[in-house]
Design a protein around this motif. Sequence first.
Motif, PDB file in Angstrom:
ATOM      1  N   LYS A 304      75.452  64.816 123.726  1.00 56.81           N
ATOM      2  CA  LYS A 304      75.942  66.156 123.426  1.00 56.81           C
ATOM      3  C   LYS A 304      77.365  66.086 122.889  1.00 56.81           C
ATOM      4  O   LYS A 304      77.725  66.793 121.930  1.00 56.81           O
ATOM      5  N   GLU A 305      78.192  65.224 123.477  1.00 55.33           N
ATOM      6  CA  GLU A 305      79.552  65.025 122.964  1.00 55.33           C
ATOM      7  C   GLU A 305      79.518  64.423 121.549  1.00 55.33           C
ATOM      8  O   GLU A 305      80.278  64.821 120.670  1.00 55.33           O
ATOM      9  N   GLN A 306      78.624  63.453 121.354  1.00 56.98           N
ATOM     10  CA  GLN A 306      78.564  62.769 120.063  1.00 56.98           C
ATOM     11  C   GLN A 306      78.158  63.719 118.948  1.00 56.98           C
ATOM     12  O   GLN A 306      78.574  63.545 117.794  1.00 56.98           O
ATOM     13  N   THR A 307      77.354  64.722 119.256  1.00 54.81           N
ATOM     14  CA  THR A 307      76.864  65.650 118.244  1.00 54.81           C
ATOM     15  C   THR A 307      77.517  67.028 118.348  1.00 54.81           C
ATOM     16  O   THR A 307      76.939  68.032 117.949  1.00 54.81           O
ATOM     17  N   THR A 308      78.724  67.058 118.922  1.00 58.36           N
ATOM     18  CA  THR A 308      79.561  68.250 118.830  1.00 58.36           C
ATOM     19  C   THR A 308      80.375  68.103 117.556  1.00 58.36           C
ATOM     20  O   THR A 308      81.212  67.212 117.440  1.00 58.36           O
ATOM     21  N   TRP A 309      80.126  68.960 116.572  1.00 60.17           N
ATOM     22  CA  TRP A 309      80.602  68.733 115.207  1.00 60.17           C
ATOM     23  C   TRP A 309      81.940  69.365 114.937  1.00 60.17           C
ATOM     24  O   TRP A 309      82.197  70.499 115.347  1.00 60.17           O
ATOM     25  N   ARG A 310      82.780  68.634 114.238  1.00 63.13           N
ATOM     26  CA  ARG A 310      84.089  69.121 113.801  1.00 63.13           C
ATOM     27  C   ARG A 310      84.044  69.334 112.291  1.00 63.13           C
ATOM     28  O   ARG A 310      83.703  68.425 111.536  1.00 63.13           O
ATOM     29  N   ASP A 311      84.375  70.539 111.855  1.00 60.64           N
ATOM     30  CA  ASP A 311      84.370  70.835 110.418  1.00 60.64           C
ATOM     31  C   ASP A 311      85.388  69.953 109.705  1.00 60.64           C
ATOM     32  O   ASP A 311      86.520  69.784 110.165  1.00 60.64           O
ATOM     33  N   SER A 312      84.982  69.407 108.574  1.00 61.00           N
ATOM     34  CA  SER A 312      85.841  68.498 107.824  1.00 61.00           C
ATOM     35  C   SER A 312      86.821  69.208 106.910  1.00 61.00           C
ATOM     36  O   SER A 312      87.808  68.621 106.461  1.00 61.00           O
ATOM     37  N   GLY A 313      86.520  70.466 106.576  1.00 62.67           N
ATOM     38  CA  GLY A 313      87.346  71.173 105.603  1.00 62.67           C
ATOM     39  C   GLY A 313      86.904  70.947 104.170  1.00 62.67           C
ATOM     40  O   GLY A 313      87.466  71.535 103.248  1.00 62.67           O
ATOM     41  N   TYR A 314      85.893  70.089 103.960  1.00 60.91           N
ATOM     42  CA  TYR A 314      85.376  69.878 102.612  1.00 60.91           C
ATOM     43  C   TYR A 314      84.598  71.113 102.151  1.00 60.91           C
ATOM     44  O   TYR A 314      84.008  71.821 102.974  1.00 60.91           O
ATOM     45  N   TYR A 318      79.543  69.702 105.548  1.00 57.77           N
ATOM     46  CA  TYR A 318      79.793  68.345 106.031  1.00 57.77           C
ATOM     47  C   TYR A 318      80.695  68.431 107.244  1.00 57.77           C
ATOM     48  O   TYR A 318      81.808  68.946 107.174  1.00 57.77           O
ATOM     49  N   SER A 319      80.197  67.960 108.375  1.00 58.48           N
ATOM     50  CA  SER A 319      81.010  67.943 109.591  1.00 58.48           C
ATOM     51  C   SER A 319      80.836  66.589 110.268  1.00 58.48           C
ATOM     52  O   SER A 319      79.949  65.802 109.916  1.00 58.48           O
ATOM     53  N   TYR A 320      81.696  66.315 111.251  1.00 62.65           N
ATOM     54  CA  TYR A 320      81.727  64.989 111.863  1.00 62.65           C
ATOM     55  C   TYR A 320      81.717  65.117 113.376  1.00 62.65           C
ATOM     56  O   TYR A 320      82.430  65.946 113.949  1.00 62.65           O
ATOM     57  N   GLY A 321      80.890  64.280 114.012  1.00 63.35           N
ATOM     58  CA  GLY A 321      80.869  64.217 115.465  1.00 63.35           C
ATOM     59  C   GLY A 321      81.658  63.022 115.945  1.00 63.35           C
ATOM     60  O   GLY A 321      82.806  62.815 115.551  1.00 63.35           O
ATOM     61  N   LEU A 322      81.060  62.211 116.793  1.00 67.42           N
ATOM     62  CA  LEU A 322      81.694  60.974 117.242  1.00 67.42           C
ATOM     63  C   LEU A 322      80.930  59.815 116.594  1.00 67.42           C
ATOM     64  O   LEU A 322      79.907  59.364 117.088  1.00 67.42           O
ATOM     65  N   GLY A 323      81.415  59.401 115.423  1.00 64.59           N
ATOM     66  CA  GLY A 323      80.770  58.334 114.673  1.00 64.59           C
ATOM     67  C   GLY A 323      79.527  58.763 113.929  1.00 64.59           C
ATOM     68  O   GLY A 323      78.773  57.917 113.445  1.00 64.59           O
ATOM     69  N   LEU A 324      79.272  60.049 113.833  1.00 63.10           N
ATOM     70  CA  LEU A 324      78.115  60.562 113.107  1.00 63.10           C
ATOM     71  C   LEU A 324      78.520  61.681 112.163  1.00 63.10           C
ATOM     72  O   LEU A 324      79.365  62.516 112.499  1.00 63.10           O
ATOM     73  N   ILE A 325      77.887  61.694 111.001  1.00 59.10           N
ATOM     74  CA  ILE A 325      78.045  62.767 110.023  1.00 59.10           C
ATOM     75  C   ILE A 325      76.905  63.759 110.196  1.00 59.10           C
ATOM     76  O   ILE A 325      75.767  63.377 110.446  1.00 59.10           O
ATOM     77  N   ASN A 326      77.215  65.036 110.045  1.00 60.48           N
ATOM     78  CA  ASN A 326      76.196  66.072 109.906  1.00 60.48           C
ATOM     79  C   ASN A 326      76.324  66.625 108.494  1.00 60.48           C
ATOM     80  O   ASN A 326      77.316  67.267 108.160  1.00 60.48           O
TER      81      ASN A 326
END
Length: 394
Positions: A304-314, A318-326
């Motif tokens: 759940k932590e790994q797939t909590t996504w942070r917006d990249s601003g692109y 495209y957002s980023y978790g912990l070592g994973l791209i969404n």
Amino acid sequence: MRTGLRSFIACFVASLALGTSGGLLGCGNSRPPVFPPDASLEDKIELTREHLRLPGAAVAVYEGGTPLVDRAFGVASLETGEPLTREHRFRVASMAKPVVATVVLQLVDDGLLTLDDAISVHLPGVPDGDRITVRMLAQHTSGLRNYIGLPGVKEGFASEPTRSWTEAELLDIAYDAGPHFEPPGDGWMYSNTNYILLGQLIERLEGEPLNNVIQRRICQPLGLTATFYSADAAMPAPYATGYQMGDADGPNFWVGVGDVHHDVTKTSPSMWHGAGAMVSTLDDVQILMNAIATGALVSESSFKEQTTWRDSGYPVDYSYGLGLINYFGAIGHNGNVPGYQVTAMRDPERDLSIVVLTNLYSSFNYEDPADAIFFVIMRHLTGRSYAAPGWKGW
């Protein structure tokens, strides 16, 4: 996501992550090939490979567990004409990041650290290390500079492509440049520096080399026999020769400029260390990404932590978790190092997994070839364009 001069501002931003991806999935500068109306998916992949002057591509596309494509196209070596096979090894660049992040989460599950530990608790000497957390490193919110995006660094790597770089040398370059943003955690910027530090963190806590930990914690449980981490340029056979476009005088590192393929297989992966010094095969990457993208290697809470996504601003989904791209709902990673590019994504809604390994860094038209093939596959299967801004018609 990253490879040189781009026509769109997002591609410029993404180029800061040169060599091990992490920006947008690809940035193109030409139109795709024209496909016949009755072209099959395999036909489209082969036509795209030819269009990009891509020596070889190993591709696996599975939907609901059913293989739609699972084969190699083209050659492993332009010099010998050796056909590419599914068994050939490739450098898989930033596929190291999901692996490293997953090991970190396993260490969290084992109670050896928390994601909110300050990195200074475990590693001394990191600027702002008392404020930068393990989570920030894994999520690219630390603010630490991406050394490869700094002035003169790419040129320095290109001038000494076989030089063995130490982690300390790369970290010093990043530290001396100061932060991307302040305070830590306040912004997002892809940085290979973060994953060099996470690799060091793993070695510090486990007391053994990073590859040993990856073999024990990741490869052996999954039955991966051809995957390893190493900052050494040697690759055991069989491997795909890696190419860079250039001219008669030599390769043009970091950009797809020129009409001559140059063998850059022996370019040192010590430019990346824990951020991208990994080798694997089509089968292994497919197993690896499906395991990581479904949380099979960590606890439910860690996934759940790994797939909590942070917006990249692109300017794209495209957002980023912990070592994973969404990326538009598909989870995975892509990456490139001189000679190679990889894209490995899983769409959970469609139960669709796609892995593309290529032995060319960037085509003569600047397309990242694995990303280009990924876009062609997704468009064929969904009727929708997954291409990033700057790609025309993909």
